[in-house]
Motif scaffolding. Sequence first.
Motif, PDB file in Angstrom:
ATOM      1  N   PRO A 106     -70.867  -6.517 -38.895  1.00  0.00           N
ATOM      2  CA  PRO A 106     -71.913  -7.435 -39.336  1.00  0.00           C
ATOM      3  C   PRO A 106     -72.326  -7.178 -40.785  1.00  0.00           C
ATOM      4  O   PRO A 106     -72.524  -6.026 -41.192  1.00  0.00           O
ATOM      5  N   LEU A 281     -67.887  -1.331 -36.164  1.00  0.00           N
ATOM      6  CA  LEU A 281     -68.375  -1.859 -34.901  1.00  0.00           C
ATOM      7  C   LEU A 281     -67.754  -1.013 -33.801  1.00  0.00           C
ATOM      8  O   LEU A 281     -66.611  -1.211 -33.407  1.00  0.00           O
ATOM      9  N   VAL A 295     -73.295  -0.985 -33.764  1.00  0.00           N
ATOM     10  CA  VAL A 295     -73.063  -1.185 -35.196  1.00  0.00           C
ATOM     11  C   VAL A 295     -73.445   0.093 -35.931  1.00  0.00           C
ATOM     12  O   VAL A 295     -74.569   0.603 -35.766  1.00  0.00           O
ATOM     13  N   GLN A 314     -75.580  -3.729 -30.724  1.00  0.00           N
ATOM     14  CA  GLN A 314     -75.446  -5.131 -31.088  1.00  0.00           C
ATOM     15  C   GLN A 314     -76.156  -6.048 -30.092  1.00  0.00           C
ATOM     16  O   GLN A 314     -76.626  -7.137 -30.455  1.00  0.00           O
ATOM     17  N   CYS A 322     -77.794  -9.894 -37.401  1.00  0.00           N
ATOM     18  CA  CYS A 322     -78.341  -8.579 -37.730  1.00  0.00           C
ATOM     19  C   CYS A 322     -79.549  -8.269 -36.847  1.00  0.00           C
ATOM     20  O   CYS A 322     -80.220  -9.174 -36.347  1.00  0.00           O
ATOM     21  N   TYR A 323     -79.816  -6.978 -36.689  1.00  0.00           N
ATOM     22  CA  TYR A 323     -80.973  -6.512 -35.934  1.00  0.00           C
ATOM     23  C   TYR A 323     -81.952  -5.901 -36.932  1.00  0.00           C
ATOM     24  O   TYR A 323     -81.617  -4.947 -37.644  1.00  0.00           O
TER      25      TYR A 323
END
Length: 386
Positions: A106, A281, A295, A314, A322-323
């Motif tokens: 990501p 990942l 991630v 994830q 995205c987090y």
Amino acid sequence: MSSVMRAVVTRWAGALAAVVALLATMLATAGPARAVTPLPGGKANWVVSVGYLNLATANNYRNWVRLGYYAFQPDGTVTTNYWTWNQREQPQRVNAMTADCGAEVPACAVRTVDGFTDDPMGGYQGTFDYTSDGHLAVTWTRTAAGTALAQPVTERWNVTTGLADGRAARITSPTFYGAYGNDVEIPAQGTFSTYANFGVGYGSNASLDRASRATMSQLVDDPRYNAEPYRGAFVVAKASSSDPATRTGIVGREGSGGTWSFGAASNPWKPCATSPCMGWLQPNTSCAGTDKDRVRYLGEIGGGRRNTEEYWCQSLAQGQACYAYNSHPRPMLQIIDDSGEFQGWVGVEAFTHVATSTGLPDSSWVEGYWGLFDMVSAALQPELPN
């Protein structure tokens, strides 16, 4: 003796007396010579993490961690410059760079703990010596600016020498290493120090400046580094379980790093295109839910030996790229041996829980994750449980 010779002798005698008098004055001014104190493990420059971690019932979530440099001198003096974070101050995550790594990684901000992108937050001056039972005693007596501390503090370290064929050494607090689990022995006050209870550090005679630091591309591409599974111990104050009804704050010990390596075909770390970082990942992890991918990011920050790690599941992003909330941010300092080779990291984690509705700290103390760790090569012989 002729009068001419007597005059010459008299002048020489006078000059010699003047030289002797000058030397005597210089010696008196200089005072007695300082004794040479052996450097710990023969190493001058160290990267060190220390902290105070305890049960919630003992400190009510007042954990703190510190990461910095120790520089020892043969005259028995030592200095430190450090970054430090306190759980009750709820430090937040800040963006350090963008992980434009391509492929399945990501493209998100790589975050670290607020303050780590800036200059060190503090420092001390002090002295060091050795106890009768062979421990290294570091006593901090002044601030970095030279102001005397109201109460000097001492750290009492175990020293391990001869690592990496003699190119590195280690210092640890008494119970830093041990079995993994939720019942870590917390040293009594004063066993290690009156203000901290856990610590780990590695030293060599390599410089502490940025030029000594291994780059992200070297970690991925250099055969000295990319096949090594960096591993170590992580002592952490955290929740006892995931059950909100029964959990409380404890101190546990986990493993750091893993069996993966940076250059393995099965672990495709990807260098970032425009930032000094890399991403991966990671499949089939312990993340909850059906999506088990984690991630991971690793990047270089500022000067000196600074790196930062961040990871998150994830599944927490709930379909977004995205987090932005409760990731694991880990400031780290690289370990470089006498020959200039990278051997791993010491680091800390300062995890402040934030509300997903606002992104701001929510004082959910039991959700915190505060600890310190080493993550090193086999050459540094981390004491891992069988």
